[in-house]
Write a protein that holds these residues in place. Sequence first.
Motif, mmCIF file in Angstrom:
data_model
loop_
_atom_site.group_PDB
_atom_site.id
_atom_site.type_symbol
_atom_site.label_atom_id
_atom_site.label_comp_id
_atom_site.label_asym_id
_atom_site.label_seq_id
_atom_site.Cartn_x
_atom_site.Cartn_y
_atom_site.Cartn_z
ATOM 1 N N PHE A 41 -0.397 7.297 -0.958
ATOM 2 C CA PHE A 41 -1.685 7.841 -1.389
ATOM 3 C C PHE A 41 -2.840 6.945 -0.908
ATOM 4 O O PHE A 41 -3.875 7.432 -0.441
ATOM 5 C CB PHE A 41 -1.732 7.963 -2.917
ATOM 6 N N GLU A 42 -2.648 5.639 -1.037
ATOM 7 C CA GLU A 42 -3.701 4.708 -0.611
ATOM 8 C C GLU A 42 -3.897 4.759 0.912
ATOM 9 O O GLU A 42 -5.021 4.682 1.409
ATOM 10 C CB GLU A 42 -3.341 3.290 -1.061
ATOM 11 N N LEU A 43 -2.773 4.888 1.629
ATOM 12 C CA LEU A 43 -2.867 5.021 3.086
ATOM 13 C C LEU A 43 -3.616 6.293 3.455
ATOM 14 O O LEU A 43 -4.481 6.285 4.344
ATOM 15 C CB LEU A 43 -1.467 5.032 3.700
ATOM 16 N N MET A 98 0.855 -1.194 0.000
ATOM 17 C CA MET A 98 0.000 0.000 0.000
ATOM 18 C C MET A 98 0.889 1.242 0.000
ATOM 19 O O MET A 98 1.728 1.421 0.884
ATOM 20 C CB MET A 98 -0.905 -0.001 1.237
ATOM 21 N N ASN A 99 0.717 2.110 -1.005
ATOM 22 C CA ASN A 99 1.556 3.301 -1.051
ATOM 23 C C ASN A 99 0.969 4.414 -0.190
ATOM 24 O O ASN A 99 -0.097 4.275 0.417
ATOM 25 C CB ASN A 99 1.778 3.761 -2.501
ATOM 26 N N GLU A 143 -5.894 7.836 1.684
ATOM 27 C CA GLU A 143 -7.313 7.665 1.381
ATOM 28 C C GLU A 143 -8.020 6.852 2.482
ATOM 29 O O GLU A 143 -9.155 7.143 2.854
ATOM 30 C CB GLU A 143 -7.475 6.989 0.028
ATOM 31 N N MET A 144 -7.309 5.848 3.015
ATOM 32 C CA MET A 144 -7.891 5.066 4.118
ATOM 33 C C MET A 144 -8.041 5.932 5.366
ATOM 34 O O MET A 144 -9.038 5.847 6.086
ATOM 35 C CB MET A 144 -7.021 3.843 4.421
ATOM 36 N N SER A 198 -5.521 13.430 -2.522
ATOM 37 C CA SER A 198 -5.715 12.390 -1.506
ATOM 38 C C SER A 198 -5.959 12.972 -0.122
ATOM 39 O O SER A 198 -6.184 12.221 0.821
ATOM 40 C CB SER A 198 -4.482 11.472 -1.444
ATOM 41 N N ARG A 224 -1.638 14.713 -7.082
ATOM 42 C CA ARG A 224 -2.321 13.524 -6.577
ATOM 43 C C ARG A 224 -2.334 13.521 -5.040
ATOM 44 O O ARG A 224 -3.293 13.068 -4.424
ATOM 45 C CB ARG A 224 -1.644 12.263 -7.106
#
Length: 399
Positions: free
Chosen positions: A64-66, A61-62, A68-69, A100, A96
């Motif tokens: 950006f994904e972290l 998980m990069n 978003e979570m 996010s 980006r």
Amino acid sequence: MPPVARILIVDDLPENLLALEALIRQDGIVVHQASSADGALTLLLQQEFALAILDVQMPGMNGFELAEMMRGTERTRHIPIVFVSAAGSELDYAFRGYESGAVDFLHKPIDPHAVRSKVTVFVDLWRQRRAVRTQLEELEEARRQQQVLLEELQTTQHELQRAVRMRDEFMSMVSHEMRTPLNTLFLEAQVRKMHLARNNLKAFEPVPLKAMVDRDERQIQAMIRLIDDMLDVTRLRRGTLSITPKRFDIAVLMRGIVEGFCQQAAAVECPLALHAPQTLAVELDEFRIEQVVANLLTNAFRYGPGKTVNLSLREHDAGVEIAVQDQGRGIAPQDTQRIFEQFERAVDNKVSAGLGLGLFIVRQIVQAHGGRIAVESVLGEGSTFTVWLPRIAQPAGQG
């Protein structure tokens, strides 16, 4: 002293974590490290953070994904996020990152002064928000306490108003109830003065004189009962109403009470029937038990004139049961408990005489013996008051 601020730094390279921690470590700040997004999520669920500094390029998980979570979870959505990336601006990482939910973006190599400045700004903002939140919580608690106090004051005010109203009603009832026998005695005295002024001695011959004395006695006894009731209530409030148990035959007492009530029953045209065994020994306060029965009979005559009143006595379990049944107007279901309180009656004050103390005193006397009282009633058909007493008095705290 300001609260300790926690900073979360997330990077998959240990050397980057050490270098970043060295840059931002200072008094009042605790740095937590995570080498992956999963490790960061675990820390985020355990602690409250003032700032999260996330590396963008991590395996799994990069950043950006972290981010978003974090933005999708209530506990973490308000934590400011600063991204760190070694990629060039041509990759449009900054855009980006802001998309996010980032509040800032840093490119490697990191400018130490910029990092320290940003950390100081976000920590100060976190402390200010925390202080505001604490103040709001304190204000809310103060408001809640004020509301509780206001409700208590309103309750106290209502109780005081009720007490004043009850006092005024009580004084009005006492005045009315005392005035009735006094007026009768006064009128009797005026009639006698008139007879004396006219030298009409026939009015004082044995038969009419006895009738006069009987009338006087009834009025005086009525006043004595009122005074006794008021004294009993005072004793009850002070907790000084005592009972003096002694052995006696309660069946004999019942017959004596019925005999004493013959004239009163005849006056209201209420046939009085007694159902009792020939003998029944108890160890109770004879005077107080007589008071209980007398009050119940007086109520029965008052609310059921012209109808039969039944007084019954029987053995019941380890004690005795006394019941007074009338065929009067009855009591509404919602009033069957209220009538046992001070100054309460089941009907309007103007309809019925009395201070509304009789049943209150009755219940207190019964409970003082370790007994209980209940009423069953149907509107328009009458009421039955039932008293259960032990054979031997059991005052509170005993047996």
